[in-house]
Design an enzyme around this catalytic site. Structure first.
Site, short mmCIF file in Angstrom:
data_model
loop_
_atom_site.label_atom_id
_atom_site.label_comp_id
_atom_site.label_asym_id
_atom_site.label_seq_id
_atom_site.Cartn_x
_atom_site.Cartn_y
_atom_site.Cartn_z
N TYR A 143 0.86 -1.19 0.00
CA TYR A 143 0.00 0.00 0.00
C TYR A 143 0.89 1.24 0.00
O TYR A 143 1.78 1.37 0.84
CB TYR A 143 -0.93 0.03 1.23
CG TYR A 143 -1.73 1.31 1.27
CD1 TYR A 143 -2.87 1.46 0.47
CD2 TYR A 143 -1.32 2.40 2.04
CE1 TYR A 143 -3.59 2.64 0.46
CE2 TYR A 143 -2.04 3.59 2.04
CZ TYR A 143 -3.17 3.70 1.24
OH TYR A 143 -3.87 4.89 1.23
N LYS A 266 2.94 9.99 8.19
CA LYS A 266 2.25 9.44 9.37
C LYS A 266 2.76 10.04 10.69
O LYS A 266 2.24 11.05 11.12
CB LYS A 266 2.32 7.91 9.36
CG LYS A 266 1.56 7.28 8.20
CD LYS A 266 0.18 6.82 8.57
CE LYS A 266 -0.78 6.69 7.42
NZ LYS A 266 -0.47 5.70 6.40
C1 LIG Z 1 -0.64 5.82 4.88
C2 LIG Z 1 0.38 5.41 3.91
C3 LIG Z 1 0.57 6.10 2.71
C4 LIG Z 1 -0.29 7.25 2.29
O1 LIG Z 1 -0.21 8.33 3.14
P1 LIG Z 1 -1.37 9.45 3.10
O2 LIG Z 1 -0.86 10.51 4.01
O3 LIG Z 1 -2.61 8.79 3.60
O4 LIG Z 1 -1.51 9.90 1.70
C5 LIG Z 1 1.60 5.67 1.88
N1 LIG Z 1 2.37 4.64 2.20
C6 LIG Z 1 2.22 3.94 3.35
C7 LIG Z 1 3.14 2.83 3.66
C8 LIG Z 1 1.21 4.30 4.24
O5 LIG Z 1 1.05 3.61 5.36
#
Ligand SMILES: *Cc1c(COP(=O)(O)O)cnc(C)c1O
Length: 416
Positions: A143, A266
């Protein structure tokens, strides 16, 4: 709660079937690892708001830093103007990284940080006169975000590749090379696409949103070797794993593997403000240097390097320096392993696994996630089941008692 009922007619929720989505729980305030609902009910938070609030909510040091920054300079454009919080943060992030990773590009969300990583990998080749290498090798269960470019490098099902065929770019996606069969498939894919590949992208050690799927550090060593052999850029998406979540400050440290690009977001601001960073190697950065504006990195979000976000991130890094976050992650790890172990024998439970401050109970299936969530809320915990898993990714500052409440609630609800 008139704001909730009135706004409910206008708000569109994430990942939700709005026809059947229940009203969200109205939150009045937060503190530490607690969420206080408007009706007086208090929840122990098991998720740290999608893994962002690593120091717990409302940490006074971050609050103070953001307040002071708000008084001085909330935001100025980053093109042509500079401010201390961003330049200091870039310096500090580069110092946290192994040596060749020295160049920081700020954005405002994780997805966009990944978009920038992909753009850097591809444009670096174009700048060197290497055309036609525009493909990214990605992995099932991976993801990397919800924007179109990142959907295309997510797990094909999660990224809805067939539904959105024609809109999304097409990239090869294979299982991580973790056993004999997947190694063969991975190597065949590399051979087949070697001429068109620019990069390999992976979430190191744990594929988060794809189901909290763990892999061994050896897998990352294999990816590094393959990237070296085929001359590919290796991107580690540490948006989930960064800042202590896997037990070390960054996941790559456990594998002894240095990628060419790392993406962070994050927990970067300790859960207070949106901010992300793409950190590239000196070599990649050098590919953008020339006498011509045509080789510049063509990207620049309006709110990039927002000063409030950078102040929060600097304050968060202060806390990693002054408070024992990695020791806390180790203690959480042990508590999760012990606290979730009783789930292992329960009917419907497929697997229990822990890495760092991540605890996962995998079920064979979750028939009604909303009902399960409400049963957990009734136990006084905030945990959001997804796919077929229940997971805990608490704040690294969570107390032993609160952690016991979280694990106990999961065991109790699964016993019913
Ligand atoms: C949450 C996440 C994203 C996307 O980040 P957003 O701030 O929601 O766009 C990308 N890569 C990983 C591994 C994630 O956990």
């Amino acid at each position: 709660m008139s704001w909730l009922e009135e706004g409910w007619r206008h708000v569109w929720l994430p990942y939700a079937q709005m026809q059947t989505a229940p009203l969200p729980l109205p939150v009045a305030r937060t503190e530490g690892s607690r969420i206080f609902l408007e009706d007086g009910w208090v929840l122990v938070d098991g998720i740290a708001s999608w893994w962002t609030a690593c120091h717990g909510y409302n940490h006074p040091h971050i609050q103070q830093a953001v307040r002071a920054q708000l008084e001085r300079l909330p935001h100025v454009m980053f093109g042509g103007l500079g401010h201390e919080p961003a330049y200091r943060l870039a310096t500090r992030l580069a110092k946290l990284m192994p040596d060749p990773l020295n160049r920081v590009f700020f954005t405002d969300s994780g997805s966009v940080a990944v978009e920038v990583a992909v753009k850097i990998a591809v444009q670096a080749r174009l700048n060197r006169g290497e055309r036609g290498r525009t493909k990214i090798l990605a992995f099932t269960n991976g993801y990397h975000g919800d924007t179109l470019g990142t959907m295309a490098i997510c797990d094909p099902e999660e990224g809805m590749h067939s539904l959105f065929a024609g809109l999304l770019p097409e990239h090869p996606v294979v299982p991580l090379p973790r056993d004999a069969a997947s190694v063969v498939a991975f190597e065949a894919c590399l051979e087949q696409h070697a001429g068109t590949l620019a990069a390999i992208i992976v979430e190191p050690l744990v594929q988060g949103a794809g189901g909290m799927v763990l892999h061994q550090p050896e897998v990352l060593k294999r990816l590094r070797a393959a990237a070296d052999y085929y001359g590919l850029t290796l991107i580690f998406d540490e948006i989930f794993t960064g800042f202590g979540r896997t037990g070390t400050m960054f996941a790559f440290q456990q594998a002894g593997v240095v990628p060419d690009i790392i993406t962070l977001s994050k927990a970067l601001t300790g859960g207070t403000l949106p901010l992300a960073a793409t950190i590239a190697s000196d070599e990649l950065f050098a590919a953008f240097l020339s006498d011509s504006p045509a080789t510049a990195l063509m990207h620049g979000p309006t709110f990039m390097a927002n000063a409030l976000g950078c102040a929060a991130a600097n304050a968060s890094l202060d806390l990693f320096e002054t408070e024992p976050r990695l020791d806390q992650a180790a203690a959480i790890s042990a508590a999760l392993a012990a606290g979730l172990e009783p789930c292992r024998g329960l009917p419907g439970v497929k697997d229990v696994r822990v890495l760092g401050a991540i605890g996962v109970v995998e079920l064979h299936a979750i028939a009604d996630p909303a009902a399960l969530r409400m049963a957990l809320v009734a136990e006084g915990v905030w945990i959001r089941p997804f796919r077929n898993i229940l997971y805990l990714t608490p704040a690294l500052t969570i107390g032993a008692e609160e952690l016991a409440i979280l694990c106990g609630a999961i065991c109790k609800v699964l016993k019913k």
